[in-house]
Motif scaffolding. Structure first.
Motif, short mmCIF file in Angstrom:
data_model
loop_
_atom_site.label_atom_id
_atom_site.label_comp_id
_atom_site.label_asym_id
_atom_site.label_seq_id
_atom_site.Cartn_x
_atom_site.Cartn_y
_atom_site.Cartn_z
N THR A 105 2.65 2.02 -3.11
CA THR A 105 3.19 0.65 -3.17
C THR A 105 4.71 0.70 -3.18
O THR A 105 5.38 -0.09 -2.47
N VAL A 138 7.13 -1.12 -0.40
CA VAL A 138 8.19 -2.07 -0.77
C VAL A 138 9.54 -1.54 -0.31
O VAL A 138 10.36 -2.28 0.26
N GLN A 155 10.23 -2.08 3.36
CA GLN A 155 10.13 -3.47 3.81
C GLN A 155 8.81 -3.80 4.52
O GLN A 155 8.77 -4.63 5.42
N ILE A 156 7.74 -3.12 4.12
CA ILE A 156 6.43 -3.50 4.65
C ILE A 156 5.96 -4.71 3.83
O ILE A 156 6.04 -4.71 2.60
N ASP A 157 5.48 -5.75 4.52
CA ASP A 157 4.97 -6.93 3.84
C ASP A 157 3.61 -6.58 3.24
O ASP A 157 2.63 -6.42 3.96
N VAL A 158 3.56 -6.48 1.89
CA VAL A 158 2.32 -6.00 1.25
C VAL A 158 1.19 -7.02 1.33
O VAL A 158 0.04 -6.68 1.06
N THR A 159 1.51 -8.28 1.71
CA THR A 159 0.45 -9.26 1.87
C THR A 159 -0.18 -9.16 3.28
O THR A 159 -1.17 -9.83 3.57
N ASP A 160 0.43 -8.33 4.12
CA ASP A 160 -0.07 -8.13 5.49
C ASP A 160 -0.93 -6.85 5.50
O ASP A 160 -0.42 -5.74 5.67
N ALA A 218 -0.55 -4.38 8.37
CA ALA A 218 0.70 -3.61 8.33
C ALA A 218 0.60 -2.49 7.29
O ALA A 218 1.02 -1.35 7.53
N VAL A 219 0.01 -2.81 6.15
CA VAL A 219 -0.16 -1.81 5.09
C VAL A 219 -1.10 -0.70 5.58
O VAL A 219 -0.84 0.49 5.41
N GLU A 273 8.28 -5.02 -9.97
CA GLU A 273 8.03 -5.27 -8.55
C GLU A 273 6.83 -4.45 -8.07
O GLU A 273 5.94 -4.96 -7.38
N ASN A 289 2.85 -5.80 -7.11
CA ASN A 289 2.35 -5.67 -5.74
C ASN A 289 1.25 -4.63 -5.57
O ASN A 289 0.63 -4.54 -4.51
#
Ligand code: C5P
Length: 223
Positions: free
Chosen positions: A42, A46, A49-54, A57-58, A93, A97
Motif C-alpha cells: 500500500t 501511494v 501515485q497509483i489510485d488505490v480506489t482503481d 490499476a492496483v 495514510e 488505504n
C-alpha cells in the motif's frame, strides 16, 4: 514438512502482533507479520501515485514492488525495493488505504505466494514460525497444527491501539478500527472470518504474558 506453523488471525487490536512475537521469542521461532506486507505494498502504491480506489490499476502494479521481510521476532523488518519502510507503513495514510489495496485479488495472490515461501524456508531453518494476519488460518496455512482466532472487546482493542499509536482520542481510534474491520470482513476475496477449526481466544481480560503462556502451551501440545 519440517517445523511447526502457528497461525493467528483476528481483527485489529486483538493482540495478534504482541502475542505472535512473544510466542516466537519463547520458543526461538520466527515471526511473520503479514499485515506489514499489505501495508508495504500500500505504501508503494501511494508513493507511486497509483489510485488505490482503481482496482485495475492496483492489480496491474501489484507485481512491481519487491517486499522483503525480516522474521526475527525481536527485530522484525520490512523493506520495499531495499528501503526500510517500518515507520512509513504505520502512517494514517497507509492505514486508511490498506483495506482497499488488500481487497484486490492480484495483490493477495502475490503476497500469499510469498508468505508460503517464507513459511517453508523458515520452518525448515529453525523449526517453527508464528504467522499473524486475517487469512492465515483460512487461506495461507489452513493445515497449521495450531490455529487461533484472537478477539477482544471493541473498547479493549481501541485502548490498545491508541496506546500503540500514542493517541489520546480513543473514540476516533475505535471508529477507525471498526471501519477497517468491516472492510476486511466483508471483502469478496479471503475476508477475515472465524472458522470452527480455529481456537477462539478472547484476550480482553488477559495480560500479554497470560495469552503468550496459553499459546505456547497449545504449541507444545501440538508438537
Ligand atoms: O495487521 P494490520 O492491522 O497491520 O493489517 C493491515 C491490513 O492489512 C488489514 O487491515 C487488512 O486490510 C490487511 N491484511 C489482510 N490480510 C492479512 C493481513 C492483513 O488483508 N493476512
Amino acid at each position: 514438512a519440517e517445523g511447526i506453523v502457528i497461525a493467528i488471525d483476528g481483527p485489529s487490536g486483538s493482540g495478534k502482533s504482541s502475542t505472535a512475537k512473544g510466542v516466537a521469542k519463547a520458543r526461538d521461532w520466527r515471526y511473520l507479520d503479514t499485515g506489514a506486507m499489505y501495508r508495504a505494498i500500500t505504501w508503494w502504491m501511494v508513493s507511486n501515485q497509483i489510485d488505490v480506489t482503481d482496482a485495475a490499476a492496483v492489480a496491474q502494479a501489484a507485481s512491481r514492488p519487491v517486499i522483503t521481510m525480516g522474521t526475527d521476532p525481536s527485530a522484525p523488518t520490512v523493506q520495499v525495493d531495499g528501503t526500510d519502510v517500518a515507520q512509513a507503513i504505520r502512517t494514517d495514510e497507509v492505514t486508511g488505504n490498506v483495506s482497499a489495496v488488500s481487497a484486490v485479488p492480484e495483490v493477495r495472490e502475490r503476497l500469499v505466494a510469498r508468505q508460503r515461501e517464507i513459511i517453508a524456508e523458515e520452518c525448515a531453518a529453525v523449526g517453527g514460525i508464528v504467522v499473524e494476519g486475517r487469512d492465515i488460518t483460512t487461506v495461507v496455512a489452513p493445515d497449521a497444527p495450531v490455529k487461533l482466532f484472537l478477539t477482544a472487546s471493541a473498547e479493549a482493542r481501541a485502548q490498545r491501539r491508541s496506546k500503540e499509536v500514542h493517541s489520546s482520542d480513543v473514540a476516533a481510534t475505535q471508529a477507525a478500527l471498526a471501519r477497517r474491520d468491516k472492510l476486511d470482513s466483508s471483502r469478496a476475496v479471503s475476508p477475515l472470518t472465524q472458522t470452527a477449526d480455529a481456537t477462539e481466544l478472547d484476550t480482553t481480560g488477559l495480560s500479554l504474558d497470560e495469552v503468550v503462556g496459553l499459546v505456547v502451551k497449545l504449541a507444545d501440545e501440538a508438537q
